[in-house]
Design a protein around this motif. Structure first.
Motif, PDB file in Angstrom:
ATOM      1  N   PHE A   3      17.099 -27.628  26.669  1.00 27.21           N
ATOM      2  CA  PHE A   3      17.425 -28.374  27.872  1.00 27.21           C
ATOM      3  C   PHE A   3      16.154 -28.762  28.622  1.00 27.21           C
ATOM      4  O   PHE A   3      15.127 -28.086  28.545  1.00 27.21           O
ATOM      5  CB  PHE A   3      18.340 -27.541  28.787  1.00 27.21           C
ATOM      6  CG  PHE A   3      19.655 -27.186  28.163  1.00 27.21           C
ATOM      7  CD1 PHE A   3      20.689 -28.102  28.124  1.00 27.21           C
ATOM      8  CD2 PHE A   3      19.853 -25.931  27.598  1.00 27.21           C
ATOM      9  CE1 PHE A   3      21.904 -27.787  27.534  1.00 27.21           C
ATOM     10  CE2 PHE A   3      21.060 -25.595  27.010  1.00 27.21           C
ATOM     11  CZ  PHE A   3      22.086 -26.526  26.975  1.00 27.21           C
ATOM     12  N   ASN A   4      16.239 -29.848  29.361  1.00 29.57           N
ATOM     13  CA  ASN A   4      15.119 -30.331  30.164  1.00 29.57           C
ATOM     14  C   ASN A   4      14.963 -29.441  31.396  1.00 29.57           C
ATOM     15  O   ASN A   4      15.866 -29.384  32.234  1.00 29.57           O
ATOM     16  CB  ASN A   4      15.395 -31.778  30.587  1.00 29.57           C
ATOM     17  CG  ASN A   4      14.288 -32.370  31.426  1.00 29.57           C
ATOM     18  OD1 ASN A   4      13.244 -31.752  31.652  1.00 29.57           O
ATOM     19  ND2 ASN A   4      14.508 -33.587  31.900  1.00 29.57           N
ATOM     20  N   PRO A   5      13.829 -28.741  31.541  1.00 33.73           N
ATOM     21  CA  PRO A   5      13.665 -27.851  32.705  1.00 33.73           C
ATOM     22  C   PRO A   5      13.798 -28.565  34.036  1.00 33.73           C
ATOM     23  O   PRO A   5      14.144 -27.942  35.048  1.00 33.73           O
ATOM     24  CB  PRO A   5      12.241 -27.295  32.521  1.00 33.73           C
ATOM     25  CG  PRO A   5      11.963 -27.430  31.054  1.00 33.73           C
ATOM     26  CD  PRO A   5      12.677 -28.681  30.627  1.00 33.73           C
ATOM     27  N   LYS A   6      13.541 -29.880  34.056  1.00 33.63           N
ATOM     28  CA  LYS A   6      13.603 -30.638  35.311  1.00 33.63           C
ATOM     29  C   LYS A   6      15.012 -31.104  35.664  1.00 33.63           C
ATOM     30  O   LYS A   6      15.239 -31.561  36.788  1.00 33.63           O
ATOM     31  CB  LYS A   6      12.681 -31.851  35.215  1.00 33.63           C
ATOM     32  CG  LYS A   6      11.212 -31.497  35.048  1.00 33.63           C
ATOM     33  CD  LYS A   6      10.370 -32.756  34.973  1.00 33.63           C
ATOM     34  CE  LYS A   6       8.897 -32.421  34.793  1.00 33.63           C
ATOM     35  NZ  LYS A   6       8.056 -33.647  34.695  1.00 33.63           N
ATOM     36  N   ALA A   7      15.932 -31.014  34.721  1.00 33.30           N
ATOM     37  CA  ALA A   7      17.293 -31.500  34.968  1.00 33.30           C
ATOM     38  C   ALA A   7      17.993 -30.625  35.996  1.00 33.30           C
ATOM     39  O   ALA A   7      17.811 -29.392  36.018  1.00 33.30           O
ATOM     40  CB  ALA A   7      18.084 -31.520  33.670  1.00 33.30           C
ATOM     41  N   ARG A   8      18.809 -31.251  36.830  1.00 36.39           N
ATOM     42  CA  ARG A   8      19.596 -30.523  37.823  1.00 36.39           C
ATOM     43  C   ARG A   8      21.015 -30.349  37.300  1.00 36.39           C
ATOM     44  O   ARG A   8      21.615 -31.294  36.774  1.00 36.39           O
ATOM     45  CB  ARG A   8      19.628 -31.283  39.152  1.00 36.39           C
ATOM     46  CG  ARG A   8      18.274 -31.612  39.724  1.00 36.39           C
ATOM     47  CD  ARG A   8      17.474 -30.394  40.092  1.00 36.39           C
ATOM     48  NE  ARG A   8      18.147 -29.607  41.117  1.00 36.39           N
ATOM     49  CZ  ARG A   8      17.643 -28.462  41.631  1.00 36.39           C
ATOM     50  NH1 ARG A   8      16.488 -27.993  41.178  1.00 36.39           N
ATOM     51  NH2 ARG A   8      18.300 -27.817  42.560  1.00 36.39           N
ATOM     52  N   LEU A   9      21.549 -29.140  37.453  1.00 30.95           N
ATOM     53  CA  LEU A   9      22.892 -28.850  36.956  1.00 30.95           C
ATOM     54  C   LEU A   9      23.920 -29.031  38.067  1.00 30.95           C
ATOM     55  O   LEU A   9      23.677 -28.674  39.220  1.00 30.95           O
ATOM     56  CB  LEU A   9      22.956 -27.419  36.416  1.00 30.95           C
ATOM     57  CG  LEU A   9      21.963 -27.077  35.308  1.00 30.95           C
ATOM     58  CD1 LEU A   9      22.211 -25.662  34.794  1.00 30.95           C
ATOM     59  CD2 LEU A   9      22.032 -28.082  34.161  1.00 30.95           C
ATOM     60  N   THR A 243      21.114 -36.214  23.514  1.00 30.09           N
ATOM     61  CA  THR A 243      19.757 -36.224  24.064  1.00 30.09           C
ATOM     62  C   THR A 243      19.502 -37.436  24.961  1.00 30.09           C
ATOM     63  O   THR A 243      18.398 -37.584  25.491  1.00 30.09           O
ATOM     64  CB  THR A 243      18.707 -36.187  22.940  1.00 30.09           C
ATOM     65  OG1 THR A 243      18.938 -37.265  22.033  1.00 30.09           O
ATOM     66  CG2 THR A 243      18.767 -34.859  22.193  1.00 30.09           C
ATOM     67  N   THR A 244      20.501 -38.293  25.140  1.00 29.21           N
ATOM     68  CA  THR A 244      20.364 -39.427  26.060  1.00 29.21           C
ATOM     69  C   THR A 244      21.138 -39.208  27.354  1.00 29.21           C
ATOM     70  O   THR A 244      21.031 -40.027  28.272  1.00 29.21           O
ATOM     71  CB  THR A 244      20.853 -40.740  25.411  1.00 29.21           C
ATOM     72  OG1 THR A 244      22.283 -40.694  25.251  1.00 29.21           O
ATOM     73  CG2 THR A 244      20.203 -40.948  24.053  1.00 29.21           C
ATOM     74  N   THR A 245      21.907 -38.133  27.443  1.00 31.06           N
ATOM     75  CA  THR A 245      22.726 -37.903  28.636  1.00 31.06           C
ATOM     76  C   THR A 245      21.843 -37.470  29.795  1.00 31.06           C
ATOM     77  O   THR A 245      20.825 -36.794  29.610  1.00 31.06           O
ATOM     78  CB  THR A 245      23.808 -36.854  28.369  1.00 31.06           C
ATOM     79  OG1 THR A 245      23.194 -35.625  27.935  1.00 31.06           O
ATOM     80  CG2 THR A 245      24.763 -37.333  27.280  1.00 31.06           C
ATOM     81  N   GLU A 246      22.268 -37.819  31.017  1.00 25.91           N
ATOM     82  CA  GLU A 246      21.418 -37.608  32.190  1.00 25.91           C
ATOM     83  C   GLU A 246      22.160 -36.904  33.310  1.00 25.91           C
ATOM     84  O   GLU A 246      23.387 -36.963  33.398  1.00 25.91           O
ATOM     85  CB  GLU A 246      20.908 -38.967  32.704  1.00 25.91           C
ATOM     86  CG  GLU A 246      20.050 -39.725  31.714  1.00 25.91           C
ATOM     87  CD  GLU A 246      19.615 -41.081  32.245  1.00 25.91           C
ATOM     88  OE1 GLU A 246      20.209 -41.534  33.261  1.00 25.91           O
ATOM     89  OE2 GLU A 246      18.696 -41.677  31.658  1.00 25.91           O
ATOM     90  N   ASP A 247      21.375 -36.253  34.181  1.00 27.09           N
ATOM     91  CA  ASP A 247      21.944 -35.696  35.400  1.00 27.09           C
ATOM     92  C   ASP A 247      22.077 -36.803  36.435  1.00 27.09           C
ATOM     93  O   ASP A 247      21.783 -37.976  36.162  1.00 27.09           O
ATOM     94  CB  ASP A 247      21.097 -34.518  35.915  1.00 27.09           C
ATOM     95  CG  ASP A 247      19.708 -34.947  36.409  1.00 27.09           C
ATOM     96  OD1 ASP A 247      19.442 -36.171  36.530  1.00 27.09           O
ATOM     97  OD2 ASP A 247      18.878 -34.058  36.665  1.00 27.09           O
ATOM     98  N   THR A 248      22.523 -36.467  37.634  1.00 25.87           N
ATOM     99  CA  THR A 248      22.775 -37.494  38.646  1.00 25.87           C
ATOM    100  C   THR A 248      21.497 -38.160  39.144  1.00 25.87           C
ATOM    101  O   THR A 248      21.549 -39.233  39.745  1.00 25.87           O
ATOM    102  CB  THR A 248      23.529 -36.882  39.847  1.00 25.87           C
ATOM    103  OG1 THR A 248      22.790 -35.755  40.339  1.00 25.87           O
ATOM    104  CG2 THR A 248      24.924 -36.432  39.435  1.00 25.87           C
TER     105      THR A 248
END
Length: 325
Positions: A3-9, A243-248
């Motif tokens: 997972f991308n460490p910068k992504a917000r859950l 791998t193309t899905t994004e957070d808000t």
């Protein structure tokens, strides 16, 4: 899977209910993975069977009665919940970023749910013209009340399609106690992701009205099997684009999937094939009782979604052949 460490859950997509939960008290059945229960003579029992058992449970009108609107297809079959109808706060307070997901299995499940729903928000309208409606995942222990009736940990993961529910239910003990120990899967993080993606596949089928088309209940080419194999294929679609899905905020959620990840998904799909379960529990197979399809078919349809990435390719109701030649 990394997972991308910068992504917000987004914790609002997962609820945690300990030792029970709220529900509408309705009767019915969800869409679940097939679970062997060790019935008499070593036969295979299916707990919380697919929608097929609705008539046995006293519901009339088939699946159309369960969904509302007479089983109509498209967005008219279901209605999205309003913000005011959102329920209970998640207990996953430690799950904030992709870095948390890399370190904590519960946060990883939350990140997978976020990714799956991010994918379908884009893909469903693009490929079908229908809008996606978010569906929560409920992680529970003990028992849980749902719009499809009460359930306990023995039922395995399932999706409840009733209009006042539309959630995925999961007791995480399933992965070690059932998927690995009893069903013989090798497990792994992406085996869990496959299970979640499969259940969200049922949610997509619900939104599009495919669940209302389930008429034949058992058999290798039955509607019930077509519904299950389609859900496997839709899970494969998500994996192709995960791998193309994004957070808000536009941050990619999943940085990397490996060949080993896909191998874990295929292994889990095979482990829950009707023939594999029947062989493990009784030493013989009976295709006329199948409700989910063979191990080979489940692997094949996950691969169809993963390789082709289109809803049209995943439409098992239009397929002449459900099984590899």
């Amino acid at each position: 899977m990394r997972f991308n460490p910068k992504a917000r859950l987004d914790r609002s997509q997962v609820q945690v209910r300990r030792g029970g939960g709220r529900g509408s008290g309705g009767r019915g059945s969800g869409m679940s993975l097939p679970i062997p229960t060790g019935g008499k003579g070593g036969g295979v029992g299916m707990v919380v069977l697919v929608v097929i058992v609705l008539v046995v449970l006293g519901l009339t009108g088939g699946l159309g009665g369960l969904l509302g609107g007479g089983g109509s297809t498209g967005s008219g079959a279901v209605t999205p919940r309003s913000d005011e109808e959102a329920v209970a706060t998640s207990e996953l307070t430690e799950c904030e970023t992709g870095e948390d997901a890399n370190e904590n299995p519960d946060c990883a499940r939350l990140a997978v749910v976020n990714s799956i729903q991010s994918f379908w928000r884009e893909a469903l309208p693009e490929q079908t013209g229908e809008q996606y409606v978010d569906a929560d995942t409920v992680i529970f222990t003990g028992t849980v009340d749902t719009g499809c009736g009460a359930a306990d940990s023995s039922v395995g993961p399932f999706y409840c399609p009733t209009r006042d529910d539309m959630k995925v239910y999961l007791d995480t003990s399933f992965f070690s106690a059932m998927l690995e120990d009893q069903l013989g899967a090798k497990g792994g993080d992406f085996a869990e992701a496959y299970v979640l993606a499969h259940e969200y596949g049922h949610h997509v089928e619900n939104l599009l009205g495919y669940l209302g088309r389930t008429r034949t209940q058992q058999g290798p080419n039955s509607d019930a099997v077509r519904v299950e194999l389609m859900a496997d294929c839709l899970g494969g679609m998500w994996a192709k684009y995960a791998t193309t899905t994004e957070d808000t905020d536009g941050n990619v959620l999943i940085l990397e999937l490996t060949d080993e990840d896909i191998s874990e998904a295929l292994d889990a799909a095979a482990a829950v094939g009707d023939d594999r379960i029947q062989e493990r529990s009784s030493g013989r197979t009976n295709p006329e009782t199948w409700t989910h399809g063979s191990a080979a078919a489940r692997e094949m349809w996950f691969n169809v979604g993963y390789e082709q990435g289109s809803f049209e390719a995943c439409d098992t109701f239009e397929a002449d052949e459900l099984y590899p030649s």
